[in-house]
Design a protein around this motif. Structure first.
Motif, PDB file in Angstrom:
ATOM      1  N   ARG A 293       0.838  -1.209   0.000  1.00 63.25           N
ATOM      2  CA  ARG A 293       0.000   0.000   0.000  1.00 63.25           C
ATOM      3  C   ARG A 293       0.871   1.255   0.000  1.00 63.25           C
ATOM      4  N   MET A 294       1.933   1.167   0.828  1.00 59.69           N
ATOM      5  CA  MET A 294       2.826   2.320   0.920  1.00 59.69           C
ATOM      6  C   MET A 294       3.528   2.558  -0.424  1.00 59.69           C
ATOM      7  N   ALA A 295       3.915   1.446  -1.061  1.00 63.80           N
ATOM      8  CA  ALA A 295       4.587   1.572  -2.369  1.00 63.80           C
ATOM      9  C   ALA A 295       3.650   2.249  -3.366  1.00 63.80           C
ATOM     10  N   LYS A 296       2.322   1.895  -3.245  1.00 67.61           N
ATOM     11  CA  LYS A 296       1.331   2.475  -4.161  1.00 67.61           C
ATOM     12  C   LYS A 296       1.230   3.994  -3.923  1.00 67.61           C
ATOM     13  N   ASP A 369     -12.049   2.901 -12.164  1.00 64.22           N
ATOM     14  CA  ASP A 369     -11.771   2.168 -10.928  1.00 64.22           C
ATOM     15  C   ASP A 369     -12.611   2.739  -9.770  1.00 64.22           C
ATOM     16  N   ASN A 370     -12.659   4.079  -9.667  1.00 68.22           N
ATOM     17  CA  ASN A 370     -13.490   4.703  -8.622  1.00 68.22           C
ATOM     18  C   ASN A 370     -14.958   4.344  -8.818  1.00 68.22           C
ATOM     19  N   ALA A 371     -15.420   4.437 -10.074  1.00 66.50           N
ATOM     20  CA  ALA A 371     -16.835   4.158 -10.349  1.00 66.50           C
ATOM     21  C   ALA A 371     -17.178   2.735  -9.896  1.00 66.50           C
ATOM     22  N   ILE A 372     -16.268   1.785 -10.183  1.00 67.74           N
ATOM     23  CA  ILE A 372     -16.538   0.390  -9.770  1.00 67.74           C
ATOM     24  C   ILE A 372     -16.479   0.266  -8.240  1.00 67.74           C
ATOM     25  N   LYS A 373     -15.420   0.916  -7.668  1.00 69.64           N
ATOM     26  CA  LYS A 373     -15.218   0.810  -6.208  1.00 69.64           C
ATOM     27  C   LYS A 373     -16.422   1.327  -5.439  1.00 69.64           C
ATOM     28  N   ASP A 413      -8.341  17.147  -4.199  1.00 71.47           N
ATOM     29  CA  ASP A 413      -7.190  17.463  -3.336  1.00 71.47           C
ATOM     30  C   ASP A 413      -6.446  16.181  -2.959  1.00 71.47           C
ATOM     31  N   ARG A 414      -5.130  16.346  -2.706  1.00 71.79           N
ATOM     32  CA  ARG A 414      -4.339  15.173  -2.342  1.00 71.79           C
ATOM     33  C   ARG A 414      -4.786  14.592  -0.999  1.00 71.79           C
ATOM     34  N   PHE A 415      -4.852  13.299  -0.938  1.00 72.34           N
ATOM     35  CA  PHE A 415      -5.197  12.527   0.265  1.00 72.34           C
ATOM     36  C   PHE A 415      -6.609  12.815   0.784  1.00 72.34           C
ATOM     37  N   TYR A 416      -7.426  13.475  -0.028  1.00 75.31           N
ATOM     38  CA  TYR A 416      -8.789  13.711   0.467  1.00 75.31           C
ATOM     39  C   TYR A 416      -9.653  12.489   0.179  1.00 75.31           C
ATOM     40  N   ARG A 417     -10.316  12.001   1.219  1.00 70.53           N
ATOM     41  CA  ARG A 417     -11.267  10.900   1.048  1.00 70.53           C
ATOM     42  C   ARG A 417     -12.531  11.284   1.779  1.00 70.53           C
ATOM     43  N   THR A 418     -13.687  11.072   1.122  1.00 68.19           N
ATOM     44  CA  THR A 418     -14.933  11.534   1.750  1.00 68.19           C
ATOM     45  C   THR A 418     -15.211  10.766   3.038  1.00 68.19           C
ATOM     46  N   ASP A 419     -14.913   9.499   3.019  1.00 73.17           N
ATOM     47  CA  ASP A 419     -15.115   8.708   4.226  1.00 73.17           C
ATOM     48  C   ASP A 419     -13.862   7.867   4.388  1.00 73.17           C
ATOM     49  N   GLN A 420     -12.984   8.341   5.272  1.00 71.99           N
ATOM     50  CA  GLN A 420     -11.655   7.737   5.391  1.00 71.99           C
ATOM     51  C   GLN A 420     -11.714   6.212   5.507  1.00 71.99           C
ATOM     52  N   ALA A 421     -12.554   5.710   6.455  1.00 73.40           N
ATOM     53  CA  ALA A 421     -12.555   4.271   6.729  1.00 73.40           C
ATOM     54  C   ALA A 421     -13.026   3.499   5.502  1.00 73.40           C
ATOM     55  N   ARG A 422     -14.134   3.969   4.906  1.00 74.47           N
ATOM     56  CA  ARG A 422     -14.724   3.277   3.773  1.00 74.47           C
ATOM     57  C   ARG A 422     -13.736   3.213   2.607  1.00 74.47           C
ATOM     58  N   SER A 423     -13.063   4.334   2.364  1.00 72.67           N
ATOM     59  CA  SER A 423     -12.154   4.417   1.233  1.00 72.67           C
ATOM     60  C   SER A 423     -10.921   3.536   1.458  1.00 72.67           C
ATOM     61  N   GLY A 430      -6.709   8.137  -1.659  1.00 77.04           N
ATOM     62  CA  GLY A 430      -7.048   9.567  -1.727  1.00 77.04           C
ATOM     63  C   GLY A 430      -6.178  10.300  -2.729  1.00 77.04           C
ATOM     64  N   LEU A 431      -5.509   9.578  -3.621  1.00 71.65           N
ATOM     65  CA  LEU A 431      -4.623  10.226  -4.596  1.00 71.65           C
ATOM     66  C   LEU A 431      -5.082  10.018  -6.049  1.00 71.65           C
ATOM     67  N   GLY A 432      -6.069   9.128  -6.231  1.00 78.52           N
ATOM     68  CA  GLY A 432      -6.514   8.790  -7.597  1.00 78.52           C
ATOM     69  C   GLY A 432      -6.983  10.021  -8.367  1.00 78.52           C
ATOM     70  N   LEU A 433      -7.863  10.812  -7.778  1.00 79.74           N
ATOM     71  CA  LEU A 433      -8.396  11.983  -8.482  1.00 79.74           C
ATOM     72  C   LEU A 433      -7.350  13.089  -8.585  1.00 79.74           C
ATOM     73  N   SER A 434      -6.387  13.127  -7.611  1.00 78.38           N
ATOM     74  CA  SER A 434      -5.306  14.127  -7.701  1.00 78.38           C
ATOM     75  C   SER A 434      -4.453  13.845  -8.925  1.00 78.38           C
ATOM     76  N   ILE A 435      -4.222  12.539  -9.184  1.00 78.81           N
ATOM     77  CA  ILE A 435      -3.446  12.182 -10.384  1.00 78.81           C
ATOM     78  C   ILE A 435      -4.228  12.599 -11.631  1.00 78.81           C
TER      79      ILE A 435
END
Ligand code: ADP
Length: 503
Positions: A293-296, A369-373, A413-423, A430-435
Motif C-alpha cells: 500500500r505504501m509503495a502504491k 476504478d473509482n466508479a466500480i469501487k 485534493d491530495r489525500f482527500y477521502r470523503t469517508d476515510q474508513a470506507r475508502s 485519496g490520490l486517484g483523483l489528484s493524479i
C-alpha cells in the motif's frame, strides 16, 4: 455603473466633498453679501442724519425754525422719498419728508422716537403691510438744552430682493455643478483606472495555465508601477516556493522507493522460511500488505509531483480518445463483472486530442476504478466520449453511493477521502483523483465532478479538441492499428491542424 466599484466610490467621495465645499461657499457668500448690504444701508442712513445735524441743526439757533423748514424742504422736496427723513422735538414734528415709494410705506405709521433705547442706534420697525424698515435716530441737544431727533429710515426690500436672486442662483448652480462633476469625474476616472483593470485581468490569468507568467508592468512611475512590480516579485517568490515544494515531494517519494523495495524483498524472503510459527507468518503477511500500500502511495505521489514540476517526460501525440477509452475498458471489464456491474458505453468517434497515451489511459483507469469501487453490486456505469464544440469530453457516470455536496470541491485534493474508513477498506489512498487532475493540467484539460449522495456520480473531463483533416485522421487510425506512435506517422505541415485550447 457598479455600486461597489472603486470608480463609483471615488466619484461619490469627491462629489460629496465638492457638495460640502459648495454648501460652505454658498452659505458664506449669502451671509457675507447680506451683512455687506445691511452695513451699507446703515452707513447711508447714519451719514444722512449726520449731514442734517451739521448743515441744518447747528445753525438753527441763529437762523430759526422757518429757515430750517425752508432749507430742508428745498434739499428734501416733499413727495416720495428714499430715505425717509423726519426732524422732531418731543412730539412736535419740525420737518418730515414724503412717504416711501417702492414699496409704498406711509411714514405716518412710524411712531415718533420716544423710546430712549432707540437713540443714536439702528432699530427695525415692521409696518402693517409686513414691510421691514430700518430706522436710525440721531439726537441733537441745542445750546438751549432741548433735544431734537433726526430720524432717517429706509426699507430693506431692495436688500431682500438681491438676496432672493442670489439664493435662486446658488440653488440652481450648485446641483448643476454637482451633476456635471459627478458625470465628468466618473468618465474621467476610467482613464487612470484602466491599468488597474488590465492588471486585474492578467492577475486572474496568472497561474491558471502556465507558470512563469507575469503581470504587465505599468510604466507610470507612480504607485501603480510599484504595485505591479511588487506583485510580480510576489508571484516569483510563490513560484519558487511551489517549485521547492514539488521538488521536495518528487525527491522524497523517489528516495522512499528503494528502501521500500528492500523491505518488501526482505519480507518476501522471510515469509518463505519453513519453520515460522503461524502468528509470525500472519504478521509478515500484514506487513507485506501495508508495504504494498505504501509503495502504491509513494508511486502515486511521485507521479503527481513529477507532473506538477514538469519532470515527467510526456509523449504528446495526436490520438483518438475513443480508442484509449475502449482499450482501457476492455482491460477493466473483469473488475466490473466481479461486482455484476454493467458498463454501458456511448462513443461518438473519432475524438482527437493531443496527449500522452499512457497518461490519458491512467485518467480513464482511475475514474473507472473509482466508479466500480464506489458502486454497489448490480449497479451501472456509463462511459461516454464525444466532441463538443472545441472540447473532447469523457464522462463517467455511475449509480453508486455518490459524494456529499460539501466534499465535491475537495475530492481532487491530495489525500482527500470523503469517508476515510470506507475508502481505506476499498484500497483507496485519496490520490486517484489528484493524479487525474495533474494529468488534466499538463494536457490543458479540466476535470469536474457532479454527484448526488445515494444516487450516483458523474466525473467529466474536457481536453482541447484537435481538428484534423480526413487524411490525417486516417493516418492516426493506421498508426494505432500498427501500434506505432502516431507522431511518427502523421505529418502536420499543412497548417490545417490546430490544437484548440480551452482555459
Ligand atoms: P481514493 O483512492 O480514495 O478513491 P480518489 O482521489 O480517487 O481517492 O477519490 C477521492 C475520494 O472521492 C474518494 O475517497 C471517494 O470517497 C470519493 N469518490 C471518488 N470517486 C467517486 C465515485 N465515483 N463515487 C463516490 N465517491 C467517489
Amino acid at each position: 455603473m457598479k455600486r461597489n466599484s472603486l470608480r463609483t466610490r471615488v466619484t461619490t467621495f469627491y462629489v460629496g466633498m465638492l457638495a460640502v465645499a459648495l454648501l460652505v461657499f454658498s452659505v458664506a457668500v449669502y451671509f457675507g453679501i447680506r451683512a455687506f448690504l445691511t452695513r451699507s444701508l446703515e452707513r447711508t442712513l447714519g451719514n444722512s442724519a449726520q449731514t442734517i445735524v451739521s448743515d441744518y441743526l447747528v445753525p438753527l439757533g441763529q437762523k430759526g425754525e422757518p429757515w430750517l423748514v425752508a432749507e430742508m424742504t428745498e434739499s428734501y422736496p416733499p413727495g416720495y422719498s428714499d430715505p425717509f427723513i423726519r426732524v422732531s422735538q418731543g412730539s412736535r414734528i419740525l420737518y418730515q419728508s414724503g412717504d416711501m415709494r417702492d414699496p409704498f410705506i406711509s411714514m405716518s405709521k412710524i411712531p415718533l422716537p420716544l423710546n430712549p433705547e432707540w437713540f443714536n442706534t439702528f432699530h427695525r420697525e415692521t409696518v402693517s403691510s409686513g414691510q421691514i424698515v430700518v430706522l436710525y435716530t440721531l439726537t441733537y441737544r441745542t445750546p438751549t438744552g432741548s433735544l431734537i431727533f433726526v430720524e432717517t429710515a429706509a426699507t430693506i426690500e431692495s436688500i431682500q430682493h438681491v438676496l432672493h436672486s442670489l439664493l435662486l442662483v446658488l440653488l440652481l448652480t450648485t446641483p448643476t455643478i454637482l451633476v456635471v462633476a459627478a458625470v465628468g469625474g466618473y468618465l474621467l476616472m476610467s482613464r487612470p483606472l484602466r491599468p488597474v483593470v488590465v492588471l486585474t485581468e492578467q492577475a486572474e490569468r496568472v497561474g491558471r495555465k502556465e507558470m512563469g507568467e507575469r503581470l504587465p508592468v505599468i510604466r507610470t512611475g507612480d504607485e501603480l508601477e510599484r504595485l505591479s512590480l511588487a506583485l510580480n516579485r510576489m508571484i516569483e517568490r510563490l513560484e519558487t516556493a511551489l517549485a521547492h515544494n514539488h521538488r521536495f515531494s518528487a525527491d522524497a517519494s523517489h528516495e522512499l522507493r528503494t528502501p521500500l523495495t528492500i523491505i518488501r524483498g526482505e519480507l518476501e524472503s522471510l515469509i518463505q522460511m519453513p519453520t515460522l510459527p503461524p502468528h509470525v507468518i500472519e504478521g509478515i503477511g500484514s506487513a507485506l500488505e501495508e508495504s504494498a500500500r505504501m509503495a502504491k502511495i509513494v508511486h502515486s505521489l511521485m507521479t503527481i509531483s513529477r507532473l506538477d514540476c514538469g519532470d515527467e517526460q510526456l509523449e504528446l501525440v495526436p490520438i483518438d480518445l475513443v480508442d484509449i477509452v475502449r482499450v482501457t475498458l476492455d482491460h477493466m471489464g473483469l473488475l466490473a463483472e466481479e461486482k455484476h456491474i454493467s458498463v454501458r458505453t456511448v462513443y461518438r468517434p473519432p475524438v482527437y486530442v493531443t496527449g500522452d497515451p499512457m497518461r490519458l489511459k491512467q485518467v480513464v483507469v482511475n475514474l473507472v476504478d473509482n466508479a466500480i469501487k464506489y458502486t454497489p453490486n448490480g449497479g451501472e456505469i456509463r462511459v461516454s466520449v464525444a466532441a463538443e464544440k472545441k472540447a473532447a469530453c469523457i464522462e463517467i457516470s455511475d449509480t453508486g453511493i455518490g459524494i456529499p455536496a460539501d466534499s465535491l470541491k475537495l475530492v481532487f485534493d491530495r489525500f482527500y477521502r470523503t469517508d476515510q474508513a470506507r475508502s481505506r477498506e476499498s484500497g483507496g489512498t485519496g490520490l486517484g483523483l489528484s493524479i487525474v487532475k495533474a494529468i488534466c493540467d499538463v494536457h490543458s484539460g479540466i476535470a469536474s465532478v457532479e454527484s448526488i449522495e445515494g444516487k450516483g456520480t458523474t466525473v467529466r473531463i474536457e481536453f482541447p479538441l484537435l481538428a484534423l483533416t480526413l487524411a490525417q485522421a486516417d493516418q492516426i487510425r493506421t498508426a494505432a492499428q500498427l501500434g506505432v506512435p502516431s507522431s511518427d506517422f502523421v505529418s502536420f505541415s499543412d497548417g490545417a491542424n490546430e490544437v484548440s485550447t480551452r482555459h
